[in-house]
Design a protein around this motif. Structure first.
Motif, PDB file in Angstrom:
ATOM      1  N   SER A 103     -23.986   3.080 -29.959  1.00 51.93           N
ATOM      2  CA  SER A 103     -25.044   2.097 -30.234  1.00 51.93           C
ATOM      3  C   SER A 103     -25.395   1.341 -28.956  1.00 51.93           C
ATOM      4  O   SER A 103     -24.600   1.254 -28.025  1.00 51.93           O
ATOM      5  CB  SER A 103     -24.608   1.121 -31.324  1.00 51.93           C
ATOM      6  OG  SER A 103     -23.389   0.499 -30.968  1.00 51.93           O
ATOM      7  N   TRP A 137     -26.852  -2.336 -27.328  1.00 56.93           N
ATOM      8  CA  TRP A 137     -26.894  -3.757 -27.630  1.00 56.93           C
ATOM      9  C   TRP A 137     -27.531  -4.510 -26.477  1.00 56.93           C
ATOM     10  O   TRP A 137     -27.288  -4.201 -25.312  1.00 56.93           O
ATOM     11  CB  TRP A 137     -25.488  -4.307 -27.863  1.00 56.93           C
ATOM     12  CG  TRP A 137     -24.738  -3.630 -28.970  1.00 56.93           C
ATOM     13  CD1 TRP A 137     -24.294  -2.334 -29.000  1.00 56.93           C
ATOM     14  CD2 TRP A 137     -24.328  -4.222 -30.199  1.00 56.93           C
ATOM     15  NE1 TRP A 137     -23.631  -2.080 -30.177  1.00 56.93           N
ATOM     16  CE2 TRP A 137     -23.639  -3.223 -30.938  1.00 56.93           C
ATOM     17  CE3 TRP A 137     -24.462  -5.500 -30.750  1.00 56.93           C
ATOM     18  CZ2 TRP A 137     -23.092  -3.473 -32.184  1.00 56.93           C
ATOM     19  CZ3 TRP A 137     -23.920  -5.742 -32.002  1.00 56.93           C
ATOM     20  CH2 TRP A 137     -23.247  -4.735 -32.707  1.00 56.93           C
ATOM     21  N   LYS A 150     -27.608  -5.633 -31.636  1.00 62.06           N
ATOM     22  CA  LYS A 150     -27.785  -4.180 -31.659  1.00 62.06           C
ATOM     23  C   LYS A 150     -29.232  -3.831 -31.957  1.00 62.06           C
ATOM     24  O   LYS A 150     -29.856  -4.435 -32.841  1.00 62.06           O
ATOM     25  CB  LYS A 150     -26.871  -3.534 -32.697  1.00 62.06           C
ATOM     26  CG  LYS A 150     -26.997  -2.022 -32.762  1.00 62.06           C
ATOM     27  CD  LYS A 150     -25.853  -1.378 -33.518  1.00 62.06           C
ATOM     28  CE  LYS A 150     -25.806  -1.756 -34.965  1.00 62.06           C
ATOM     29  NZ  LYS A 150     -24.744  -1.000 -35.695  1.00 62.06           N
ATOM     30  N   GLU A 153     -29.299   3.099 -32.288  1.00 68.80           N
ATOM     31  CA  GLU A 153     -28.088   3.853 -32.630  1.00 68.80           C
ATOM     32  C   GLU A 153     -28.099   5.202 -31.917  1.00 68.80           C
ATOM     33  O   GLU A 153     -29.152   5.734 -31.577  1.00 68.80           O
ATOM     34  CB  GLU A 153     -28.026   4.087 -34.149  1.00 68.80           C
ATOM     35  CG  GLU A 153     -28.038   2.826 -34.997  1.00 68.80           C
ATOM     36  CD  GLU A 153     -26.650   2.256 -35.213  1.00 68.80           C
ATOM     37  OE1 GLU A 153     -25.698   2.771 -34.573  1.00 68.80           O
ATOM     38  OE2 GLU A 153     -26.513   1.313 -36.007  1.00 68.80           O
ATOM     39  N   THR A 168     -32.395   8.776 -27.511  1.00 71.19           N
ATOM     40  CA  THR A 168     -31.452   8.892 -28.615  1.00 71.19           C
ATOM     41  C   THR A 168     -31.102  10.360 -28.862  1.00 71.19           C
ATOM     42  O   THR A 168     -31.701  11.268 -28.294  1.00 71.19           O
ATOM     43  CB  THR A 168     -32.011   8.246 -29.884  1.00 71.19           C
ATOM     44  OG1 THR A 168     -33.380   8.650 -30.073  1.00 71.19           O
ATOM     45  CG2 THR A 168     -31.979   6.733 -29.782  1.00 71.19           C
TER      46      THR A 168
END
Length: 434
Positions: free
Chosen positions: A222, A224, A242, A245, A257
């Motif tokens: 994840s 942040w 956050k 993901e 991602t």
């Protein structure tokens, strides 16, 4: 006390077992309008501006992409700053071009800097390298007390300052146990300070005013955002938030991602693409980059991306099929007619086959969230400020001086004001050329 803490931390680290690091692959980057790309065969090409020789030998400035210099034939990682570039070859040897590399290592480019290197960070006056044995080495310009003591020898050669490091970003390091630390080395003395726990990787984004933050990756992949304040004692951090993901790759303003989606945020992000073309409904294509309401909005840019690098006037992205493209920045499209020679206005392929990055790590299904250590929290800063003695200002007292960053030799190398001023000078010079 700070020096003792650094020595104590180093002593603890030396008692831990050493874990070999996998060499990293980073095929694209930019520094001060100089661009770098590594093709699938390991050939490293450089083009663009060359104020300090970081583009390699040329009598043209800027050097056109069609006439790019071949700097290295077996590269796997490239990094660049305003005055220097460095690349790691497939044997783990670190090579450097331009800037302070020569003042530290002598004449004869490329300069052979270090061996067994996994990754490197390039600053304006200092460099840090992470070796495959987990050690961190620093070299470059002396600072502070070290400069005062060595005025006849202002540059120092590589010195090992840390051990048992898993990730490196400028003057911050993630240790093998997931502790994020901030460190500084002036050429003689090392200082270290823990910032967070349960961190896998880190990047620093230095905005304007109170909008600076760290980006930290959790041990589950994840991403942040952590507000950051710089005070005399170092960095102080707010509550982590956050916002993505399963991140495979990220920079201070971009993330890819696991599904190959490229995400971006901030005023200087790339334009949103739809079916390979600029989306005319992108709000930053139609409004000024100074509109700050878009600052923290996370926007989907495109799909099928393996890795990307944010540049001063474009984004370079390596796609999952290996092709390398340059993407336009949204705000640049407002005045593109006046800057056609400086920035693209549509996606443009620049390499058929670039070097693809490492496979992403296998993230933990569950992991503790990244947390700020108490001594580095904003609450600790507030407590320190409230405990400090207050002096009454009289009419004869001088005007208060705004807070400045601490005198850290490594923090100074990545200081946002320096970088912003440097880019402004480059942009002005480029405008004079065209």
């Amino acid at each position: 006390m700070k020096r003792f803490a650094g020595v104590l931390l180093a002593a603890v680290l030396l008692t831990l077992p050493v874990r070999a690091l996998e060499p990293e692959i980073q095929p694209v980057t930019e520094g001060g309008y100089t661009y770098y790309a590594i093709d699938a065969d390991g050939k490293l090409y450089a083009w663009g501006d060359s104020f300090h020789g970081e583009v390699g030998p040329t009598d043209q400035d800027p050097l056109p992409r069609e006439e790019a210099n071949l700097l290295l034939e077996n590269a796997r990682y490239v990094a660049a700053g305003f005055v220097m570039a460095a690349a790691i070859d497939t044997d783990g040897v670190l090579w450097g071009w331009g800037g302070h590399a020569g003042r530290t290592f002598g004449e004869g480019e490329p300069y052979r800097l270090l061996e067994n290197v996994a990754a490197v960070s390039i600053g304006d006056t200092n460099c840090t390298a992470l070796c495959t044995d987990g050690t961190v080495w620093v070299w470059g310009a002396r600072f502070g007390e070290s400069m005062e003591a060595h005025r006849d020898d202002p540059f120092f050669r590589p010195v090992q300052v840390l051990d048992h490091v898993a990730q490196l970003e400028g003057d911050m390091a993630v240790l093998e146990d997931g502790t994020l630390i901030h460190f500084g080395f002036d050429g003689d003395t090392l200082s270290t300070r823990p910032l967070m726990e349960h961190v896998a990787d880190v990047r620093s984004w230095s905005g304007f005013g109170d909008r600076a933050y760290l980006l930290v990756q959790g041990e589950d992949g994840s991403l942040w955002r952590v507000p950051r304040v710089t005070a005399e004692a170092g960095y102080f951090l707010g509550q982590p938030e956050k916002f993505l993901e399963q991140v495979d790759w990220f920079t201070p303003s971009l993330a890819v991602t696991a599904d190959g989606t490229l995400w971006a945020w901030g005023q200087f992000r790339p334009a949103i693409l739809r079916e390979g073309k600029v989306d005319s409904s992108d709000p930053l294509v139609c409004t000024s980059a100074l509109e700050t309401e878009c600052e923290n909005e996370v926007v989907k840019i495109t799909e099928g991306v393996a890795i990307a690098a944010a540049c001063s006037d474009r984004v370079m992205a390596v796609m999952e099929d290996g092709s390398c493209w340059q993407l336009p920045l949204a705000y640049r499209l407002l005045d593109w007619q006046e800057n056609q020679d400086q920035t693209p206005n549509r996606p443009e392929k620049i390499l058929d086959q670039a070097l693809l990055p490492n496979d992403p790590p296998a993230w933990a299904a569950e992991a503790p969230a990244p947390t700020v250590v108490a001594s580095a929290s904003l609450a600790a800063l507030e407590d320190a400020e409230s405990a400090a003695p207050q002096t009454e200002q009289t009419e004869a007292s001088p005007e208060p001086v705004p807070d400045t960053a601490p005198e850290s030799p490594l923090a100074g190398a990545w200081l946002p004001a320096t970088a912003a001023a440097a880019l402004a000078v480059i942009a002005w010079l480029r405008g004079r050329k065209h």
